[in-house]
Design a protein around this motif. Structure first.
Motif, PDB file in Angstrom:
ATOM      1  N   LYS A 146       0.832  -1.192   0.000  1.00  0.00           N
ATOM      2  CA  LYS A 146       0.000   0.000   0.000  1.00  0.00           C
ATOM      3  C   LYS A 146       0.871   1.248   0.000  1.00  0.00           C
ATOM      4  N   SER A 147       0.328   2.339  -0.503  1.00  0.00           N
ATOM      5  CA  SER A 147       1.085   3.583  -0.617  1.00  0.00           C
ATOM      6  C   SER A 147       0.417   4.677   0.215  1.00  0.00           C
ATOM      7  N   VAL A 148       1.239   5.491   0.863  1.00  0.00           N
ATOM      8  CA  VAL A 148       0.762   6.632   1.646  1.00  0.00           C
ATOM      9  C   VAL A 148       1.456   7.885   1.102  1.00  0.00           C
ATOM     10  N   LYS A 149       0.705   8.976   0.974  1.00  0.00           N
ATOM     11  CA  LYS A 149       1.273  10.190   0.396  1.00  0.00           C
ATOM     12  C   LYS A 149       1.054  11.404   1.295  1.00  0.00           C
ATOM     13  N   ASN A 150       2.001  12.323   1.194  1.00  0.00           N
ATOM     14  CA  ASN A 150       1.885  13.677   1.759  1.00  0.00           C
ATOM     15  C   ASN A 150       1.585  13.695   3.259  1.00  0.00           C
ATOM     16  N   LEU A 151       2.518  13.183   4.047  1.00  0.00           N
ATOM     17  CA  LEU A 151       2.425  13.275   5.500  1.00  0.00           C
ATOM     18  C   LEU A 151       3.403  14.348   6.000  1.00  0.00           C
ATOM     19  N   ASN A 152       2.961  15.140   6.973  1.00  0.00           N
ATOM     20  CA  ASN A 152       3.783  16.216   7.517  1.00  0.00           C
ATOM     21  C   ASN A 152       3.912  16.057   9.027  1.00  0.00           C
ATOM     22  N   GLY A 153       4.981  16.601   9.583  1.00  0.00           N
ATOM     23  CA  GLY A 153       5.154  16.588  11.032  1.00  0.00           C
ATOM     24  C   GLY A 153       6.345  17.439  11.432  1.00  0.00           C
ATOM     25  N   SER A 154       6.553  17.556  12.740  1.00  0.00           N
ATOM     26  CA  SER A 154       7.697  18.314  13.240  1.00  0.00           C
ATOM     27  C   SER A 154       8.096  17.773  14.601  1.00  0.00           C
ATOM     28  N   ARG A 155       9.321  18.092  14.996  1.00  0.00           N
ATOM     29  CA  ARG A 155       9.853  17.626  16.281  1.00  0.00           C
ATOM     30  C   ARG A 155      10.794  18.685  16.831  1.00  0.00           C
ATOM     31  N   LEU A 156      10.545  19.086  18.051  1.00  0.00           N
ATOM     32  CA  LEU A 156      11.435  20.018  18.734  1.00  0.00           C
ATOM     33  C   LEU A 156      12.624  19.248  19.283  1.00  0.00           C
ATOM     34  N   PHE A 157      13.857  19.655  18.905  1.00  0.00           N
ATOM     35  CA  PHE A 157      14.989  19.057  19.607  1.00  0.00           C
ATOM     36  C   PHE A 157      15.295  19.972  20.785  1.00  0.00           C
ATOM     37  N   THR A 158      15.023  19.446  21.960  1.00  0.00           N
ATOM     38  CA  THR A 158      14.931  20.257  23.161  1.00  0.00           C
ATOM     39  C   THR A 158      16.246  20.927  23.514  1.00  0.00           C
ATOM     40  N   TYR A 159      16.160  21.820  24.468  1.00  0.00           N
ATOM     41  CA  TYR A 159      17.270  22.659  24.904  1.00  0.00           C
ATOM     42  C   TYR A 159      18.451  21.818  25.371  1.00  0.00           C
ATOM     43  N   HIS A 160      19.600  21.996  24.740  1.00  0.00           N
ATOM     44  CA  HIS A 160      20.827  21.321  25.132  1.00  0.00           C
ATOM     45  C   HIS A 160      21.815  22.384  25.608  1.00  0.00           C
ATOM     46  N   SER A 161      22.311  22.236  26.816  1.00  0.00           N
ATOM     47  CA  SER A 161      23.312  23.173  27.332  1.00  0.00           C
ATOM     48  C   SER A 161      24.531  22.401  27.816  1.00  0.00           C
ATOM     49  N   THR A 162      25.680  23.053  27.801  1.00  0.00           N
ATOM     50  CA  THR A 162      26.913  22.391  28.218  1.00  0.00           C
ATOM     51  C   THR A 162      26.999  22.312  29.740  1.00  0.00           C
ATOM     52  N   THR A 163      27.958  21.511  30.221  1.00  0.00           N
ATOM     53  CA  THR A 163      28.044  21.218  31.651  1.00  0.00           C
ATOM     54  C   THR A 163      28.236  22.464  32.510  1.00  0.00           C
ATOM     55  N   ALA A 164      28.927  23.456  31.977  1.00  0.00           N
ATOM     56  CA  ALA A 164      29.218  24.654  32.775  1.00  0.00           C
ATOM     57  C   ALA A 164      28.480  25.887  32.266  1.00  0.00           C
ATOM     58  N   HIS A 165      27.419  25.686  31.469  1.00  0.00           N
ATOM     59  CA  HIS A 165      26.688  26.831  30.915  1.00  0.00           C
ATOM     60  C   HIS A 165      26.122  27.706  32.031  1.00  0.00           C
ATOM     61  N   ARG A 166      26.451  28.994  31.992  1.00  0.00           N
ATOM     62  CA  ARG A 166      25.988  29.999  32.955  1.00  0.00           C
ATOM     63  C   ARG A 166      26.456  29.695  34.383  1.00  0.00           C
ATOM     64  N   ASN A 167      27.517  28.913  34.540  1.00  0.00           N
ATOM     65  CA  ASN A 167      28.021  28.573  35.873  1.00  0.00           C
ATOM     66  C   ASN A 167      29.135  29.544  36.242  1.00  0.00           C
ATOM     67  N   GLY A 168      28.812  30.533  37.077  1.00  0.00           N
ATOM     68  CA  GLY A 168      29.744  31.595  37.416  1.00  0.00           C
ATOM     69  C   GLY A 168      30.982  31.146  38.159  1.00  0.00           C
ATOM     70  N   SER A 169      30.944  29.977  38.787  1.00  0.00           N
ATOM     71  CA  SER A 169      32.131  29.516  39.516  1.00  0.00           C
ATOM     72  C   SER A 169      33.294  29.269  38.565  1.00  0.00           C
ATOM     73  N   PHE A 170      32.997  28.849  37.342  1.00  0.00           N
ATOM     74  CA  PHE A 170      34.057  28.636  36.360  1.00  0.00           C
ATOM     75  C   PHE A 170      34.657  29.957  35.903  1.00  0.00           C
ATOM     76  N   ALA A 171      33.836  30.995  35.843  1.00  0.00           N
ATOM     77  CA  ALA A 171      34.347  32.314  35.478  1.00  0.00           C
ATOM     78  C   ALA A 171      35.291  32.846  36.547  1.00  0.00           C
ATOM     79  N   VAL A 172      34.929  32.637  37.810  1.00  0.00           N
ATOM     80  CA  VAL A 172      35.793  33.081  38.908  1.00  0.00           C
ATOM     81  C   VAL A 172      37.094  32.281  38.906  1.00  0.00           C
TER      82      VAL A 172
END
Length: 343
Positions: A275-301
């Motif tokens: 059987k054949s299926v035509k014209n399907l649409n969709g989307s997917r959010l690839f969620t927020y990925h942050s690094t281990t020290a993102h916004r971590n002020g102790s590393f800046a100090v």
């Protein structure tokens, strides 16, 4: 495990840890743990709960931009107001220019001519918090760059196509997924965005015989991938000093986005028939990925006090994968050596 890593850094072995993850002209952090990592003997002056709320607001703003649901602009502005209520500040062009001048002091590359455009590509905001080491209080100012509606190194769109005539079971193959890395390490949390072919299409197929083990073939998928990156530049000074004494010591990043697809057609086997299926649409959010020290002020100090300490924690690789894990988009993640190098 963290204490062992800290002892190694204090003893001067940090440079050996960085060799395997040095992908750019400045050193980077690539830690295996996704837990909150705080540099040795550096503690927040106050509760970190407000900082965590602020970090969460930046995350929500990124996801709102990525999804662009109806009314997203109003939601984006609302989150900005919540950020201001917690001490955040959206900066004027003149205030950003001041931070650019300070950044020149610790930038080792060729000094570019700074000319901020009248209609900036980025939304700049500031948050301050304080950390204590050996009885001395240090203030960290986070200068955060977010994309606006103008294409830039922090926001873009890519398209891709995958085709396959091989026969596979519907739940045994991915339709879309992502691979995000910090240095040489894959970022596994939050959960990587991935969806199987079956997950993507079963709600659109009325055939009761279509299931997870149904054999599919002749799949064509057209993809559109959009991404939004957030970069945090951390400036440090002693709490009692003026801003003119600040030093830019640490940078980190996060990324989020959306992958949408259109399938002009695909085939599947049901009760001995194709059987054949035509014209399907969709989307997917690839969620927020942050690094281990993102916004971590102790590393800046830590970097302020020790020139050999890590200087950034950037996402260094971001790939969006399509049907059967074929690449449909390689996101050109930004890893600027300083805000003054951002075009």
């Amino acid at each position: 495990m963290i204490k062992k890593w800290q002892r190694k850094r204090v003893k001067g072995f940090l440079s050996s840890l960085l060799i395997g993850t040095l992908l750019f002209s400045i050193s980077s952090v690539a830690l295996a743990s996704d837990d909150l990592v705080v540099s040795a003997d550096i503690v927040p002056l106050n509760s970190i709960s407000v900082d965590e709320k602020i970090k969460g607001l930046y995350e929500q703003r990124s996801l709102v931009l990525a999804q662009k649901k109806e009314g997203y602009q109003e939601e984006y502005e609302k989150l900005g107001k919540e950020l201001e209520a917690l001490g955040g500040e959206f900066l004027t062009q003149a205030q950003v220019a001041e931070k650019m001048e300070i950044a020149k002091k610790t930038y080792n590359g060729p000094t570019p001519q700074i000319a901020l455009p009248k209609n900036p590509k980025y939304v700049w905001s500031s948050v301050r918090n304080s950390w204590v080491k050996n009885g001395v209080t240090y203030e960290v100012q986070h200068l955060t760059a977010e994309p606006n509606s103008t294409k830039s190194i922090l926001w873009g769109v890519q398209t891709g196509v995958t085709q396959s005539s091989s026969e596979v079971q519907a739940a045994a193959v991915k339709l879309v997924g992502s691979l995000i890395k910090e240095g040489a390490s894959t970022i596994g949390k939050p959960v990587d965005a991935s969806i199987t072919f079956f997950d993507a299409v079963y709600n659109f197929i009325t055939d009761a015989n279509f299931g997870r083990t149904t054999v599919i073939t002749d799949v064509t998928s057209n993809y559109t991938v959009s991404w939004f990156e957030n970069i945090d530049f951390m400036y440090v000074k002693k709490k009692s000093d003026p801003d003119s004494n600040q030093e830019l010591t640490f940078m980190s990043s996060s990324i989020s986005g959306d992958a949408s697809w259109t399938m002009p057609s695909f085939s599947y086997k049901s009760s001995g028939a194709v059987k054949s299926v035509k014209n399907l649409n969709g989307s997917r959010l690839f969620t927020y990925h942050s690094t281990t020290a993102h916004r971590n002020g102790s590393f800046a100090v830590a970097a302020y006090l020790d020139p050999s300490a890590p200087r950034n924690a950037y996402i260094t690789f971001a790939e969006i994968k399509g049907y059967q894990d074929k690449r449909v988009g390689l996101i050109p993640v930004a890893t600027p050596a300083s805000p003054i190098t951002m075009p």
